[in-house]
Design a protein around this motif. Sequence first.
Motif, short mmCIF file in Angstrom:
data_model
loop_
_atom_site.label_atom_id
_atom_site.label_comp_id
_atom_site.label_asym_id
_atom_site.label_seq_id
_atom_site.Cartn_x
_atom_site.Cartn_y
_atom_site.Cartn_z
N ALA A 279 2.80 8.51 1.54
CA ALA A 279 3.11 7.08 1.46
C ALA A 279 4.13 6.65 2.52
O ALA A 279 4.47 5.47 2.60
N MET A 280 4.61 7.62 3.32
CA MET A 280 5.61 7.35 4.36
C MET A 280 6.90 6.75 3.78
O MET A 280 7.45 5.79 4.29
N THR A 281 7.35 7.34 2.66
CA THR A 281 8.55 6.85 1.98
C THR A 281 9.56 7.97 1.79
O THR A 281 9.26 9.15 2.00
N LYS A 282 10.76 7.57 1.38
CA LYS A 282 11.77 8.50 0.92
C LYS A 282 12.65 7.75 -0.06
O LYS A 282 12.68 6.52 -0.08
N VAL A 283 13.37 8.49 -0.89
CA VAL A 283 14.28 7.89 -1.85
C VAL A 283 15.69 8.12 -1.35
O VAL A 283 16.05 9.24 -0.98
N TYR B 3 0.81 -1.21 0.00
CA TYR B 3 0.00 0.00 0.00
C TYR B 3 0.85 1.27 0.00
O TYR B 3 0.42 2.30 -0.51
N ASN B 4 2.07 1.21 0.55
CA ASN B 4 2.96 2.38 0.50
C ASN B 4 3.28 2.73 -0.96
O ASN B 4 3.22 3.89 -1.36
N TYR B 5 3.63 1.70 -1.73
CA TYR B 5 3.94 1.91 -3.15
C TYR B 5 2.70 2.33 -3.93
O TYR B 5 2.76 3.14 -4.84
N LEU B 6 1.57 1.76 -3.54
CA LEU B 6 0.31 2.08 -4.21
C LEU B 6 -0.06 3.55 -4.02
O LEU B 6 -0.40 4.24 -4.99
N ILE B 7 0.02 4.04 -2.80
CA ILE B 7 -0.28 5.45 -2.52
C ILE B 7 0.67 6.35 -3.31
O ILE B 7 0.25 7.32 -3.95
N ARG B 8 1.94 6.02 -3.26
CA ARG B 8 2.97 6.80 -3.96
C ARG B 8 2.68 6.84 -5.47
O ARG B 8 2.78 7.88 -6.12
N THR B 9 2.32 5.70 -6.03
CA THR B 9 2.04 5.58 -7.46
C THR B 9 0.82 6.40 -7.86
O THR B 9 0.86 7.12 -8.86
N ILE B 10 -0.23 6.29 -7.10
CA ILE B 10 -1.47 7.01 -7.43
C ILE B 10 -1.24 8.52 -7.45
O ILE B 10 -1.69 9.21 -8.36
N ILE B 11 -0.49 9.02 -6.48
CA ILE B 11 -0.27 10.46 -6.40
C ILE B 11 0.75 10.93 -7.43
O ILE B 11 0.53 11.90 -8.16
N LEU B 12 1.86 10.23 -7.54
CA LEU B 12 2.97 10.69 -8.37
C LEU B 12 2.72 10.53 -9.86
O LEU B 12 3.19 11.34 -10.65
#
Length: 181
Positions: free
Chosen positions: A153-157, A88-97
């Motif tokens: 998405a609670m992520t960082k690169v 779901y983290n990747y999913l949220i990131r994908t939908i927004i970005l």
Amino acid sequence: YKEVSNQYNETLSDYYNKEIDIDKFSEKSKELGYEMNKNGQVYIISGIILSLIYYGGFVYWTKGQTLGKKLFKLKIVHKDSTKNLKFYNYLIRTIILNGLILNILTLIALQFSKNTYFEIYNIISNLDTIIIMIIFLMVMFSKDGRGLHDILAMTKVIDLKAKPALESKIIKPKKEEHNDE
């Protein structure tokens, strides 16, 4: 879809050749844009599905790396770097970005009348532009370089080439030897 696309290209050519003015071009291109979206719903759906598979599923499977991120030695990780990311983290990131919000709402808007579609589409395309601008500004000006998509998405690169920061060590002075001669 192809037929409408050809009509759009002809209208564009007429405008470039100054056979029609901007008002006529806007009117025709608006109408043709609606028809292309209406006839091209399968392309919109395919784009959504492929984005979800690649940027959501593939990145989940490769533990945070697209092919480009792998090439440049970058990786998507949890904001705390201590937890594993969930799908779901990747999913949220994908939908927004990746503008999937615009695509999904476009599909919904196409189910209404043409006039209602235009009203909804204008709002959602402006919303999408605002989201893109917010992401860009946040990435450029935030201390950690995280955009809206990363925060939600609670992520960082992270850069895998970068050396981890050296931990501060307490250096104890060596005992001096005294010669009492």
